[in-house]
Design an enzyme around this catalytic site. Structure first.
Site, mmCIF file in Angstrom:
data_model
loop_
_atom_site.group_PDB
_atom_site.id
_atom_site.type_symbol
_atom_site.label_atom_id
_atom_site.label_comp_id
_atom_site.label_asym_id
_atom_site.label_seq_id
_atom_site.Cartn_x
_atom_site.Cartn_y
_atom_site.Cartn_z
ATOM 1 N NE ARG A 1 -2.388 -1.634 3.318
ATOM 2 C CZ ARG A 1 -2.153 -2.913 3.564
ATOM 3 N NH1 ARG A 1 -2.526 -3.837 2.690
ATOM 4 N NH2 ARG A 1 -1.543 -3.287 4.677
ATOM 5 C CD GLU B 1 1.165 -11.699 17.748
ATOM 6 O OE1 GLU B 1 0.567 -11.159 16.795
ATOM 7 O OE2 GLU B 1 0.614 -12.032 18.811
HETATM 8 P P1 AMP Z 1 4.483 -3.075 11.355
HETATM 9 O O1 AMP Z 1 5.759 -3.616 10.769
HETATM 10 O O2 AMP Z 1 3.935 -3.892 12.469
HETATM 11 O O3 AMP Z 1 4.627 -1.612 11.720
HETATM 12 O O4 AMP Z 1 3.379 -3.185 10.238
HETATM 13 C C1 AMP Z 1 3.392 -2.276 9.226
HETATM 14 C C2 AMP Z 1 2.934 -2.888 7.921
HETATM 15 O O5 AMP Z 1 1.847 -3.777 8.083
HETATM 16 C C3 AMP Z 1 2.494 -1.763 7.044
HETATM 17 O O6 AMP Z 1 3.068 -1.981 5.767
HETATM 18 C C4 AMP Z 1 0.991 -1.852 7.043
HETATM 19 O O7 AMP Z 1 0.506 -1.784 5.729
HETATM 20 C C5 AMP Z 1 0.647 -3.193 7.647
HETATM 21 N N1 AMP Z 1 -0.250 -3.108 8.811
HETATM 22 C C6 AMP Z 1 0.040 -3.398 10.087
HETATM 23 N N2 AMP Z 1 -1.009 -3.267 10.886
HETATM 24 C C7 AMP Z 1 -2.029 -2.864 10.108
HETATM 25 C C8 AMP Z 1 -3.405 -2.537 10.352
HETATM 26 N N3 AMP Z 1 -3.957 -2.616 11.569
HETATM 27 N N4 AMP Z 1 -4.155 -2.150 9.307
HETATM 28 C C9 AMP Z 1 -3.610 -2.059 8.059
HETATM 29 N N5 AMP Z 1 -2.332 -2.361 7.775
HETATM 30 C C10 AMP Z 1 -1.539 -2.756 8.786
#
Ligand code: AMP
Length: 189
Positions: free
Chosen positions: A77, A114
């Protein structure tokens, strides 16, 4: 709430206007892709041209204010946001992709999820050493993806001038994990 009819994309919009637009154009999807997760779906934003224009305009302003010469988007995205911002700036666009998608010589970074790990990659020659790169994604959650992307960019010699996201999930440790990156959320949840 700011009406998107009042906030035409040609006019400069504020981050407050962008936050209002996001509140009206992000759909919460409960328990997707797994139980306990509230997925922030940006497709209503993408399908509403005036709203999307406001958000892209504000992201482009953030990039200009930081003197960005290159925009980096995180798969998938992040690409949808980084590409129009790069076009508005006349800046280059660098994709940071999941493992195995980029054809050229790459550098990769693996980070913890996770359950298990994930790997993202960048072309080794993606940026010149003097490039000022703004990193863009839709959501900052635990910060693992953005921290890994930051590491990839600095590893190929870029100066990363910030991480712009539509939404920061402040109940997760994304900001701590991405420090000392300058995180610029349009909306904090
Ligand atoms: P993180 O590495 O945990 O910060 O996750 C970030 C990536 O996962 C980003 O590229 C987001 O597109 C996706 N992501 C994580 N959590 C969500 C959420 N609750 N809703 C949409 N996309 C998420």
């Amino acid at each position: 709430m700011t009406s998107i009819d009042e906030a035409a994309p040609e006019r400069p919009a504020t981050t407050d206007a962008a936050a209002d637009v996001l509140r009206g154009h992000i759909r919460d999807v409960q328990d997707w892709p797994q139980p306990g997760v509230v997925f922030k779906d940006i497709t209503p934003l993408l399908s509403t041209p005036a709203a999307f224009g406001v958000v892209i305009g504000v992201l482009a302003d953030i990039a200009r204010q930081r003197g960005a010469t290159t925009i980096a988007g995180i798969e998938a995205r992040g690409f949808l946001l980084a590409a129009p911002v790069a076009d508005r700036l006349g800046a280059g666009l660098v994709p940071i992709r999941k493992k195995g998608k980029l054809p050229g010589p790459t550098r990769s970074a693996t980070y913890d999820l996770e359950y298990g790990t994930a790997t993202i990659e960048i072309h080794a020659d993606a940026v010149r050493p003097d490039e000022r790169v703004l990193l863009i994604d839709d959501v900052l959650a635990t910060g693992g993806t953005a921290a890994a992307a930051h590491g990839l960019l600095t590893g190929v010699g870029a100066e990363v001038v910030g991480l712009a996201v539509l939404m920061e999930l402040s109940f997760l440790p994304g900001r701590e994990r991405t420090a000392p990156l300058d995180v610029v959320p349009l909306l904090t949840i």
